[in-house]
Design a protein around this motif. Sequence first.
Motif, PDB file in Angstrom:
ATOM      1  N   ALA A   1       5.036   4.364  -5.930  1.00 16.06           N
ATOM      2  CA  ALA A   1       4.137   4.563  -7.069  1.00 16.06           C
ATOM      3  C   ALA A   1       3.736   3.245  -7.714  1.00 16.06           C
ATOM      4  CB  ALA A   1       4.789   5.480  -8.105  1.00 16.06           C
ATOM      5  N   THR A   2       4.632   2.265  -7.739  1.00 14.39           N
ATOM      6  CA  THR A   2       4.316   0.964  -8.352  1.00 14.39           C
ATOM      7  C   THR A   2       4.468  -0.176  -7.353  1.00 14.39           C
ATOM      8  OG1 THR A   2       6.590   0.653  -9.138  1.00 14.39           O
ATOM      9  CG2 THR A   2       5.062   1.793 -10.612  1.00 14.39           C
ATOM     10  N   ASN A   3       4.412   0.150  -6.084  1.00 16.54           N
ATOM     11  CA  ASN A   3       4.574  -0.866  -5.037  1.00 16.54           C
ATOM     12  C   ASN A   3       3.249  -1.600  -4.822  1.00 16.54           C
ATOM     13  OD1 ASN A   3       5.753  -2.372  -2.977  1.00 16.54           O
ATOM     14  ND2 ASN A   3       5.324  -0.819  -1.423  1.00 16.54           N
ATOM     15  N   VAL A   4       2.847  -2.397  -5.815  1.00 15.42           N
ATOM     16  CA  VAL A   4       1.577  -3.114  -5.749  1.00 15.42           C
ATOM     17  C   VAL A   4       1.651  -4.179  -4.661  1.00 15.42           C
ATOM     18  CG1 VAL A   4       0.950  -2.671  -8.146  1.00 15.42           C
ATOM     19  CG2 VAL A   4       2.370  -4.654  -7.595  1.00 15.42           C
ATOM     20  N   LEU A   5       0.494  -4.688  -4.261  1.00 13.93           N
ATOM     21  CA  LEU A   5       0.431  -5.586  -3.106  1.00 13.93           C
ATOM     22  C   LEU A   5       1.300  -6.838  -3.228  1.00 13.93           C
ATOM     23  CD1 LEU A   5      -3.319  -5.249  -2.085  1.00 13.93           C
ATOM     24  CD2 LEU A   5      -1.321  -4.653  -0.695  1.00 13.93           C
ATOM     25  N   PRO A   6       1.313  -7.543  -4.371  1.00 14.51           N
ATOM     26  CA  PRO A   6       2.188  -8.722  -4.451  1.00 14.51           C
ATOM     27  C   PRO A   6       3.662  -8.390  -4.239  1.00 14.51           C
ATOM     28  CG  PRO A   6       0.566  -8.780  -6.203  1.00 14.51           C
ATOM     29  CD  PRO A   6       0.464  -7.433  -5.556  1.00 14.51           C
ATOM     30  N   PHE A   7       4.101  -7.244  -4.756  1.00  7.71           N
ATOM     31  CA  PHE A   7       5.504  -6.864  -4.566  1.00  7.71           C
ATOM     32  C   PHE A   7       5.753  -6.431  -3.127  1.00  7.71           C
ATOM     33  CE2 PHE A   7       9.173  -4.000  -4.815  1.00  7.71           C
ATOM     34  CZ  PHE A   7      10.077  -4.846  -5.437  1.00  7.71           C
ATOM     35  N   PHE A   8       4.805  -5.741  -2.519  1.00  8.48           N
ATOM     36  CA  PHE A   8       4.907  -5.364  -1.105  1.00  8.48           C
ATOM     37  C   PHE A   8       4.995  -6.610  -0.240  1.00  8.48           C
ATOM     38  CE2 PHE A   8       2.411  -3.629   2.714  1.00  8.48           C
ATOM     39  CZ  PHE A   8       3.577  -3.219   3.363  1.00  8.48           C
ATOM     40  N   LEU A   9       4.190  -7.624  -0.568  1.00 12.01           N
ATOM     41  CA  LEU A   9       4.221  -8.898   0.155  1.00 12.01           C
ATOM     42  C   LEU A   9       5.597  -9.550   0.020  1.00 12.01           C
ATOM     43  CD1 LEU A   9       1.439 -11.612   0.009  1.00 12.01           C
ATOM     44  CD2 LEU A   9       3.834 -12.235  -0.074  1.00 12.01           C
ATOM     45  N   TYR A  10       6.103  -9.610  -1.212  1.00  5.86           N
ATOM     46  CA  TYR A  10       7.410 -10.236  -1.456  1.00  5.86           C
ATOM     47  C   TYR A  10       8.511  -9.522  -0.674  1.00  5.86           C
ATOM     48  CZ  TYR A  10      11.888 -10.441  -3.895  1.00  5.86           C
ATOM     49  OH  TYR A  10      13.225 -10.525  -4.183  1.00  5.86           O
ATOM     50  N   ARG A  11       8.514  -8.202  -0.712  1.00  6.52           N
ATOM     51  CA  ARG A  11       9.567  -7.441  -0.046  1.00  6.52           C
ATOM     52  C   ARG A  11       9.485  -7.601   1.467  1.00  6.52           C
ATOM     53  NH1 ARG A  11      10.062  -1.337  -1.938  1.00  6.52           N
ATOM     54  NH2 ARG A  11       8.126  -1.193  -0.738  1.00  6.52           N
ATOM     55  N   THR A  12       8.250  -7.662   1.992  1.00 10.14           N
ATOM     56  CA  THR A  12       8.078  -7.837   3.429  1.00 10.14           C
ATOM     57  C   THR A  12       8.566  -9.203   3.885  1.00 10.14           C
ATOM     58  OG1 THR A  12       6.157  -6.355   3.412  1.00 10.14           O
ATOM     59  CG2 THR A  12       6.401  -7.799   5.315  1.00 10.14           C
ATOM     60  N   ALA A  13       8.264 -10.235   3.083  1.00 11.54           N
ATOM     61  CA  ALA A  13       8.621 -11.596   3.473  1.00 11.54           C
ATOM     62  C   ALA A  13      10.087 -11.910   3.233  1.00 11.54           C
ATOM     63  CB  ALA A  13       7.740 -12.597   2.715  1.00 11.54           C
ATOM     64  N   PHE A  14      10.580 -11.646   2.031  1.00 13.67           N
ATOM     65  CA  PHE A  14      11.899 -12.154   1.654  1.00 13.67           C
ATOM     66  C   PHE A  14      13.021 -11.135   1.783  1.00 13.67           C
ATOM     67  CE2 PHE A  14       8.786 -14.765  -0.581  1.00 13.67           C
ATOM     68  CZ  PHE A  14       9.178 -16.017  -0.142  1.00 13.67           C
ATOM     69  N   VAL A  15      12.688  -9.868   1.994  1.00 18.71           N
ATOM     70  CA  VAL A  15      13.717  -8.865   2.248  1.00 18.71           C
ATOM     71  C   VAL A  15      13.744  -8.513   3.732  1.00 18.71           C
ATOM     72  CG1 VAL A  15      14.524  -6.530   1.735  1.00 18.71           C
ATOM     73  CG2 VAL A  15      13.522  -7.934  -0.084  1.00 18.71           C
ATOM     74  N   SER A  16      12.573  -8.203   4.293  1.00 14.66           N
ATOM     75  CA  SER A  16      12.501  -7.855   5.717  1.00 14.66           C
ATOM     76  C   SER A  16      12.382  -9.064   6.629  1.00 14.66           C
ATOM     77  CB  SER A  16      11.316  -6.910   5.963  1.00 14.66           C
ATOM     78  OG  SER A  16      11.413  -5.743   5.176  1.00 14.66           O
ATOM     79  N   GLN A  17      12.109 -10.245   6.035  1.00 12.89           N
ATOM     80  CA  GLN A  17      11.984 -11.492   6.809  1.00 12.89           C
ATOM     81  C   GLN A  17      10.864 -11.427   7.849  1.00 12.89           C
ATOM     82  OE1 GLN A  17      13.888 -14.365   6.220  1.00 12.89           O
ATOM     83  NE2 GLN A  17      14.523 -13.197   4.400  1.00 12.89           N
TER      84      GLN A  17
END
Length: 296
Positions: free
Chosen positions: A245-261
Amino acid sequence: MPSRRPRPDGDRWLGVAFVAPQVLGVIILGVVPFLFVIWYSFNEWRPLTGEMKFIGLDNYSRLFADPTFSASVIASLLFSAGVLVLNLVIAISLAVLLNRRMKGITAFRTIFFSPVVVSVVAWSVTWGFLLAPDGGLNGALRLLGIDGTNWLADSSTALISLVVVQVFKGVGMNMVLFLAALQSVPEEIREAAQLDGASPWKSFWSITVPMIAPTILLTGILTTIGSLEVFAPVQLLTGGGPGDATNVLPFFLYRTAFVSQQFGYASAIGVVLFAIILTLTMLQWTSRRKWVHDEV
């Protein structure tokens, strides 16, 4: 004594010397990193293992087929639209109210502007306490006999809550810009309209709004860009949830890069986010000819 003639070449190089540091800064800190991001978006890149493999447009194909990406785009656009409309309406309203000669008006202007200078982290944490299930907002509602909700964990209210947090953080800056614009509107024009029988509301829409239209354009563009780049409130208040619901693009980018590597995939998200921001900015800029005063 004969007057000294200007030296065009010297003036030109002096201008270059003044501009060069900023241009170099933009190139080194902005253009070059963005070119690297574009290159990384065509690769499968995992920095921790040192793997980099050219895969062409596979990241983009995967991205546009990813339902999480679609949900993030929708969340970002809804968030941006809510912030833009609410921010501009409140900022203009506050500017009109505070554009008066009243005792203590400076103190009120300072109060409304103060959230702008508060740290975004401190601001978000404070709102986290206010919006908690047993927080200040629900406590106030209970005094009125109203049962509140878990504002940040309810999918129907989480995004709206973030919009409110973002609006009240930045509305003071736009208020100041609108105050400056309102004070540049000649009082004689408004007085003439009143003498002709125009109501205050008619005078505002027919005279004031067209004359502050350049400021509306400026604040609209800056507010749109800022809302599409929001990150800290999402990270601190909702973590992108509930669901997406609040997974906006900058946060999606951050999670993809720094959590999922998955830095190559995250780079593709960054390029698409840049394209969205650029497109919306250009649409706002080109629309100015239809409604901005003195544009041809």
